[in-house]
Write an enzyme that holds these catalytic residues in place. Structure first.
Site, PDB file in Angstrom:
ATOM      1  N   LEU A 570       0.828  -1.210   0.000  1.00  0.00           N
ATOM      2  CA  LEU A 570       0.000   0.000   0.000  1.00  0.00           C
ATOM      3  C   LEU A 570       0.860   1.257   0.000  1.00  0.00           C
ATOM      4  O   LEU A 570       0.470   2.286  -0.510  1.00  0.00           O
ATOM      5  CB  LEU A 570      -0.913   0.029   1.224  1.00  0.00           C
ATOM      6  CG  LEU A 570      -1.958  -1.078   1.323  1.00  0.00           C
ATOM      7  CD1 LEU A 570      -2.683  -1.001   2.653  1.00  0.00           C
ATOM      8  CD2 LEU A 570      -2.959  -0.970   0.182  1.00  0.00           C
ATOM      9  N   GLY A 571       2.010   1.165   0.653  1.00  0.00           N
ATOM     10  CA  GLY A 571       2.858   2.350   0.702  1.00  0.00           C
ATOM     11  C   GLY A 571       4.090   2.088   1.546  1.00  0.00           C
ATOM     12  O   GLY A 571       4.230   1.025   2.150  1.00  0.00           O
ATOM     13  N   GLY A 573       6.296   3.626   4.669  1.00  0.00           N
ATOM     14  CA  GLY A 573       6.362   4.607   5.747  1.00  0.00           C
ATOM     15  C   GLY A 573       7.808   4.843   6.115  1.00  0.00           C
ATOM     16  O   GLY A 573       8.718   4.301   5.485  1.00  0.00           O
ATOM     17  N   GLY A 574       8.028   5.644   7.136  1.00  0.00           N
ATOM     18  CA  GLY A 574       9.383   5.970   7.557  1.00  0.00           C
ATOM     19  C   GLY A 574      10.166   4.743   7.981  1.00  0.00           C
ATOM     20  O   GLY A 574      11.351   4.620   7.689  1.00  0.00           O
ATOM     21  N   PHE A 575       9.511   3.845   8.624  1.00  0.00           N
ATOM     22  CA  PHE A 575      10.252   2.728   9.206  1.00  0.00           C
ATOM     23  C   PHE A 575       9.802   1.379   8.690  1.00  0.00           C
ATOM     24  O   PHE A 575      10.016   0.362   9.317  1.00  0.00           O
ATOM     25  CB  PHE A 575      10.139   2.767  10.730  1.00  0.00           C
ATOM     26  CG  PHE A 575      10.549   4.087  11.274  1.00  0.00           C
ATOM     27  CD1 PHE A 575      11.891   4.442  11.308  1.00  0.00           C
ATOM     28  CD2 PHE A 575       9.606   5.005  11.701  1.00  0.00           C
ATOM     29  CE1 PHE A 575      12.277   5.672  11.773  1.00  0.00           C
ATOM     30  CE2 PHE A 575       9.990   6.240  12.169  1.00  0.00           C
ATOM     31  CZ  PHE A 575      11.331   6.587  12.216  1.00  0.00           C
ATOM     32  N   GLY A 576       9.150   1.358   7.554  1.00  0.00           N
ATOM     33  CA  GLY A 576       8.776   0.064   7.019  1.00  0.00           C
ATOM     34  C   GLY A 576       7.774   0.185   5.899  1.00  0.00           C
ATOM     35  O   GLY A 576       7.418   1.279   5.469  1.00  0.00           O
ATOM     36  N   VAL A 578       4.023  -0.808   4.192  1.00  0.00           N
ATOM     37  CA  VAL A 578       2.655  -1.093   4.590  1.00  0.00           C
ATOM     38  C   VAL A 578       2.001  -1.994   3.545  1.00  0.00           C
ATOM     39  O   VAL A 578       2.031  -1.702   2.353  1.00  0.00           O
ATOM     40  CB  VAL A 578       1.850   0.217   4.746  1.00  0.00           C
ATOM     41  CG1 VAL A 578       0.440  -0.092   5.218  1.00  0.00           C
ATOM     42  CG2 VAL A 578       2.551   1.159   5.708  1.00  0.00           C
ATOM     43  N   LYS A 591       1.730  -2.698   8.801  1.00  0.00           N
ATOM     44  CA  LYS A 591       3.040  -2.059   8.630  1.00  0.00           C
ATOM     45  C   LYS A 591       4.110  -3.011   9.177  1.00  0.00           C
ATOM     46  O   LYS A 591       4.078  -3.369  10.350  1.00  0.00           O
ATOM     47  CB  LYS A 591       3.081  -0.720   9.371  1.00  0.00           C
ATOM     48  CG  LYS A 591       4.417  -0.012   9.228  1.00  0.00           C
ATOM     49  CD  LYS A 591       4.307   1.494   9.415  1.00  0.00           C
ATOM     50  CE  LYS A 591       4.305   1.875  10.879  1.00  0.00           C
ATOM     51  NZ  LYS A 591       4.218   3.324  11.070  1.00  0.00           N
ATOM     52  N   ASP A 688       4.491  14.643  14.230  1.00  0.00           N
ATOM     53  CA  ASP A 688       4.645  14.427  12.792  1.00  0.00           C
ATOM     54  C   ASP A 688       3.311  14.620  12.066  1.00  0.00           C
ATOM     55  O   ASP A 688       2.903  13.801  11.248  1.00  0.00           O
ATOM     56  CB  ASP A 688       5.229  13.031  12.537  1.00  0.00           C
ATOM     57  CG  ASP A 688       5.944  12.963  11.181  1.00  0.00           C
ATOM     58  OD1 ASP A 688       6.155  14.029  10.559  1.00  0.00           O
ATOM     59  OD2 ASP A 688       6.277  11.852  10.748  1.00  0.00           O
TER      60      ASP A 688
END
Ligand SMILES: *[C@@H]1O[C@H](CO)[C@@H](O)[C@H](O)[C@H]1NC(C)=O
Ligand SMILES: *[C@@H]1O[C@H](CO)[C@@H](O)[C@H](O)[C@H]1NC(C)=O
Ligand SMILES: *[C@@H]1O[C@H](CO)[C@@H](O)[C@H](O)[C@H]1NC(C)=O
Ligand SMILES: *[C@@H]1O[C@H](CO)[C@@H](O)[C@H](O)[C@H]1NC(C)=O
Ligand SMILES: *[C@@H]1O[C@H](CO)[C@@H](O)[C@H](O)[C@H]1NC(C)=O
Ligand SMILES: *[C@@H]1O[C@H](CO)[C@@H](O)[C@H](O)[C@H]1NC(C)=O
Ligand SMILES: *[C@@H]1O[C@H](CO)[C@@H](O)[C@H](O)[C@H]1NC(C)=O
Length: 870
Positions: A570-571, A573-576, A578, A591, A688
């Site tokens: 799906l996308g 993120g900063g740390f992994g 999704v 995630k 954030d």
């Protein structure tokens, strides 16, 4: 010297976007002479040529009084010779028809004049709708002495209620009420309304200037101190386009320091030491300057220099502080000091002073108010408490009503109406159906006729109806009887019951009724059933993790299975990454922490701990997590429509979010952040907030996501915590960045950036723009005075200037470089709600002619339906 203030001074001075409301002919004026007999109404007051009318059609109670006649009363203007006083009831309210969303100068006047022969000064409270305006103490030091209370205020609905509330033994009284429409873009405030302190011009005389010389009927009082000298001109001074339009007699006079080497100083006091103040300074050069003459001076308030200024030759100019000022100990000081290159003393033509007043309590839902007033007039109910706002303040709420009051920024709703034994005649009025959240309706023991109306069956929130003891004819409609199966409790006389029907048939209710005799308890149970039903029906519509699996810990292999071995991304993120997944046939977003992310584990833990602890409809909820050795994953509810940024950049295809849809999303996100700030214990800072962290669900409801950087901060003595700076470039609070001080106001800054994105459709950082940072870009556009080019062109001008301007101002106040000047999230959510209200009401009015309005729903259905999220 703060450049931003200077800039905004400039920006505000050059804006003129809103239509011109010049009241040459008392257009829009409301001038009430309180207590005036209706046979003497209307009349023209000879000094001002203002047309006053009697107040009888705007108030239900009260009596007429006349001030005591004496030699001095000849000097008193006609509107003050009579008054209205209120011996009965606690709260008496004037109800005035106004234009919603209009800025008004509202003036109330009280001249006691010993009308009752008691010679004691009346004391009482003055309210504006549900909010206290002022505790009035009507002085009696001289027969002509009176009290004037004046505010500049934007109307929130099309009814303005001014109430007098008895607070002790004295009887409230009032002499006159005056309303004058102003230009919307004048006298703006960051928050709240303006309470008048003074409108002064500089002359040693007692000549008050008002209408018709002042088109807005401000009342200018002459004032001159020892240290000042009056100067004047007979030449013309041209007006300015900014709309403040000082009267000719005001702007053609000025004061200069008598000792031309001294600065011009002026002090004033605020009522409370922490009040905020606004200063409006009127300038025009009214002396013909020689080529070798220069007049330039620094303008300083409370010792802080704001600007070096030269008045324009025979041209009016108005300067004011765009952000409210506080004054130490409530004592404010204005100082104009000539600069070294100036050889003429400073000059000031006129000054207006205000303090900020908040009216935070929302009025009761407008549809509810209209409906209950309609019922009131249908039955000609003259209950003394049925005046002013039906629900708030609670101590004055109308007899026989119960309301749901959640918090001050949510309009209260009427949930129960008890008009039993009230001598009602006639039929049951259809306006009852507009009380859309009504749970209990009791009209028993009246003399009502006609039939039991079928529309009651459509009122889904109704739990109890009591019509016993009336003269209703016919049977209860079948549709209403059907509702008994849902738990509606219906009490009607025997002759209205169809044969074969009985009282509530719901099995659950029957069991409850059999075991518990107290009616009150039955109602409580019914409410519970109602809530239970609501829950059940909503689970069908909205994906919601069931209780048992909520917050569950999963194994890594379960996560693998859930995501079909991490098939659909799906996308990132900063740390992994999704992934899309299914859990018990419901969609989820998973995630998975990348193993290379060293920092990730801390964020992961923070997020799990936070989400296990906090729950709010506007925060994305955690369904479960996996913590198995090196394998870490978070499982969230699935948000169908992805993130806000995608919708703003049109990546989602389909039609673009419309203006009210955008406002709704901002309100909901603001509520999510507000919850973190004040709803959680200990309070949290998200750290954030950005448009990619605001996710949209199936109904386009907005939820805040990604709590990996969130931190708690303590309240009380410690107002900030020092942390390493984290967040996203462009959204980062400059103060936090500089000082490493983290407060909840850092989220307000980031939210301000999101607001700018939503308003403008611009990217936060865009190298191809002349000003690549959105803040700089917006400031330069504002100072060009170009609102249309600020707004997102994709809105196709389908917005109104009132709400867009207000939203823009709010965004600018959120990104104030000084964190203490920023509003808190409660205020932000409140202001956004007001924006939405302004817009919706305008749209409602517009659409009465055409039905071309686009709704949020239209835009949902036209957006492509491919599942995707996070
Ligand atoms: C007074 O006002 C009326 C309308 O309200 C207007 O017709 C009339 O010309 C005015 N008179 C003066 C002297 O301004
Ligand atoms: C204007 O100033 C002159 C002196 O310069 C003075 O005589 C006159 O009274 C002033 N006019 C007013 C209206 O005060
Ligand atoms: C001032 O303005 C008035 C009205 O606009 C005009 O009649 C008059 O001639 C002007 N006087 C001067 C001195 O310019
Ligand atoms: C005027 O002010 C200056 C500077 O404060 C002072 O030196 C001077 O004595 C004053 N003049 C008079 C006449 O008061
Ligand atoms: C300006 O020049 C005039 C002569 O043109 C002179 O009388 C006056 O004193 C000068 N003013 C100043 C402030 O220097
Ligand atoms: C209910 O409210 C709507 C919208 O405010 C209004 O148009 C309608 O007339 C109301 N109906 C009744 C029966 O009062
Ligand atoms: C109720 O209304 C009926 C018919 O209008 C009338 O005859 C009767 O006296 C009324 N009863 C009361 C208690 O008002």
């Amino acid at each position: 010297m703060e450049t931003r203030n200077k800039l905004l001074l400039l920006a505000c001075a050059t804006f003129s976007i809103i239509s011109f409301v010049k009241s040459q002919n008392q257009q829009g004026f409301i001038s009430l002479d309180c207590g005036l007999p209706s046979n003497e109404s209307p009349y023209n007051e000879p000094l001002t040529n203002l047309t006053y009318i009697s107040d009888v059609n705007f108030i239900r109670g009260g009596k007429t009084g006349n001030i005591k006649i004496s030699a001095e009363t000849d000097l008193v203007g006609k509107p003050f010779k009579v008054l209205r006083y209120f011996p009965d009831g606690t709260r008496n309210c004037y109800s005035l028809s106004v234009k919603q969303g209009t800025k008004y100068l509202i003036r109330t006047m009280f001249l006691y004049g010993n009308y009752d022969g008691l010679n004691t000064s009346p004391r009482f409270d003055l309210y504006l709708g549900p909010n206290i305006w002022k505790s009035v103490d009507v002085l009696i030091s001289g027969i002509g002495d009176g009290v004037v209370e004046e505010i500049i205020h934007i109307t929130k609905s099309d009814i303005l209620e001014i109430c007098l509330v008895k607070t002790g033994t004295s009887t409230p009284m009032i002499s006159a009420i005056e309303l004058r429409p102003l230009r919307y873009d004048t006298y703006t405030t960051r928050t709240g309304s303006l309470m008048n302190i003074a409108h002064l011009y500089f002359l040693n005389s007692d000549k008050i200037i008002r209408y018709p010389k002042d088109v807005y009927d401000r009342v200018w009082t002459p004032y001159l101190q020892q240290e000042w000298t009056h100067i004047n001109t007979t030449l013309n001074v041209s007006g300015s386009p900014d709309g403040y339009d000082a009267p000719r007699d005001v702007i053609t006079t000025a004061a200069i320091p008598t000792n031309v080497s001294e600065p011009f100083s002026f002090t004033w006091n605020l009522e409370a030491s922490d009040d905020e103040t606004y200063i409006y300074l009127y300038f025009a050069e009214i002396q013909r300057l020689q080529p070798n003459e220069t007049r330039e001076f620094e303008i300083a308030a409370n010792g802080k220099v704001y600007i070096s200024y030269s008045p324009m030759n025979f041209e009016e100019d108005t300067l004011f502080n765009p952000a409210p000022l506080k004054c130490e100990g409530g004592v404010c000081l204005l100082k104009l000091s000539k600069t070294p290159k100036s050889n003429l003393p400073p000059l000031l033509n006129a000054i207006e002073l205000f303090s900020v007043i908040q009216f935070p309590q929302s009025e009761t839902n407008r549809d509810d108010v209209n409906a209950i007033k309609n019922i009131q007039s249908t039955y000609q109910l003259s209950r003394i408490s049925w005046q002013g706002d039906p629900c708030v303040p609670k101590q004055f709420s109308w007899n026989g009503l119960s309301c749901n009051v959640i918090d001050i920024s949510t309009p209260p709703r009427i949930i129960a109406l008890d008009l039993s034994s009230s001598g009602l005649t006639g039929v049951i009025p259809p306006s009852i159906q507009n009380l859309s959240l009504l749970r209990e309706l009791d009209l028993s023991n009246n003399n009502l006729t006609g039939e039991v109306p079928e529309f009651l069956a459509k009122m889904k929130s109704l739990l109890v109806i009591n019509f016993r003891g009336n003269n209703l004819r016919g049977f209860v409609p079948q549709a209403l009887l059907e509702r008994e199966k849902d738990g509606l409790k219906l009490y009607v006389d025997e002759n209205n019951k169809p044969r074969g029907s009985s009282e509530p048939r719901s099995r659950l209710v029957a069991i409850v009724a059999a075991s518990i005799s107290s009616a009150a308890v039955v109602i409580i149970v019914l409410v519970l059933i109602f809530i239970f039903r609501r829950r059940r029906s909503s689970t069908r519509k909205v994906m919601r993790p069931s209780l048992e699996m909520k917050n569950r810990r999963f194994t890594y292999s379960e996560v693998k299975e859930m995501t079909s071995n991490f098939k659909v991304v799906l996308g990132k993120g900063g740390f992994g990454i999704v992934y899309h997944g299914f859990l018990n046939n419901e969609q989820v977003a998973v995630k998975v922490l990348s193993q290379s992310s060293t920092q990730g584990y801390k964020e992961f833990k923070t997020e799990v701990e936070l989400l296990l602890r906090v729950h709010h409809v506007n925060l994305v909820s955690l369904v479960g997590y996996c913590d198995e050795g090196n394998d870490l994953a978070l499982i969230y509810e699935f948000m169908e429509y992805g993130n806000l940024r995608e919708h703003l950049s049109g990546k989602r295809g389909g039609s673009v979010l419309n203006w009210s849809g955008r406002l709704k999303i901002t309100i909901e996100s603001a509520l999510g952040i507000e919850y973190l700030h004040i709803g959680c214990k200990p309070p949290m800072v998200h750290r954030d907030v950005k448009s990619t962290n605001i996710l949209l669900g199936r109904q386009f409801e907005a939820k805040l996501a990604d709590f990996g950087l969130s931190r708690s901060f303590l309240v009380g003595s410690q107002t900030h915590v020092s942390t390493n700076v984290a967040g996203t470039l462009g959204y980062l609070d400059p103060e936090y960045y500089k000082k490493n001080w983290l407060t909840e106001k850092s989220d307000v800054y980031s939210f301000g950036i999101v607001l700018l994105e939503i308003i403008t459709g611009q990217h936060v950082i865009e190298q191809s723009r002349d000003k690549s940072y959105i803040v700089e870009w917006a400031i330069s556009m504002i100072s060009n005075g170009d609102i249309e080019s600020i707004m997102d062109p994709n809105l196709h001008q389908d917005y109104d200037t009132g709400s867009s301007w207000k939203a823009l101002e709010l965004a600018m106040s959120c990104i104030n470089p000084c964190s203490t000047e920023r509003p808190n999230m409660t205020r932000v959510a409140h202001e956004l709600n007001e924006c939405l209200e302004i817009y919706e009401n305008l749209r409602k009015r517009r659409s009465q002619g055409s039905n071309s309005t686009k709704s949020l729903v239209d835009s949902i259905t036209s957006i492509s339906d491919t599942p995707s999220a996070r």
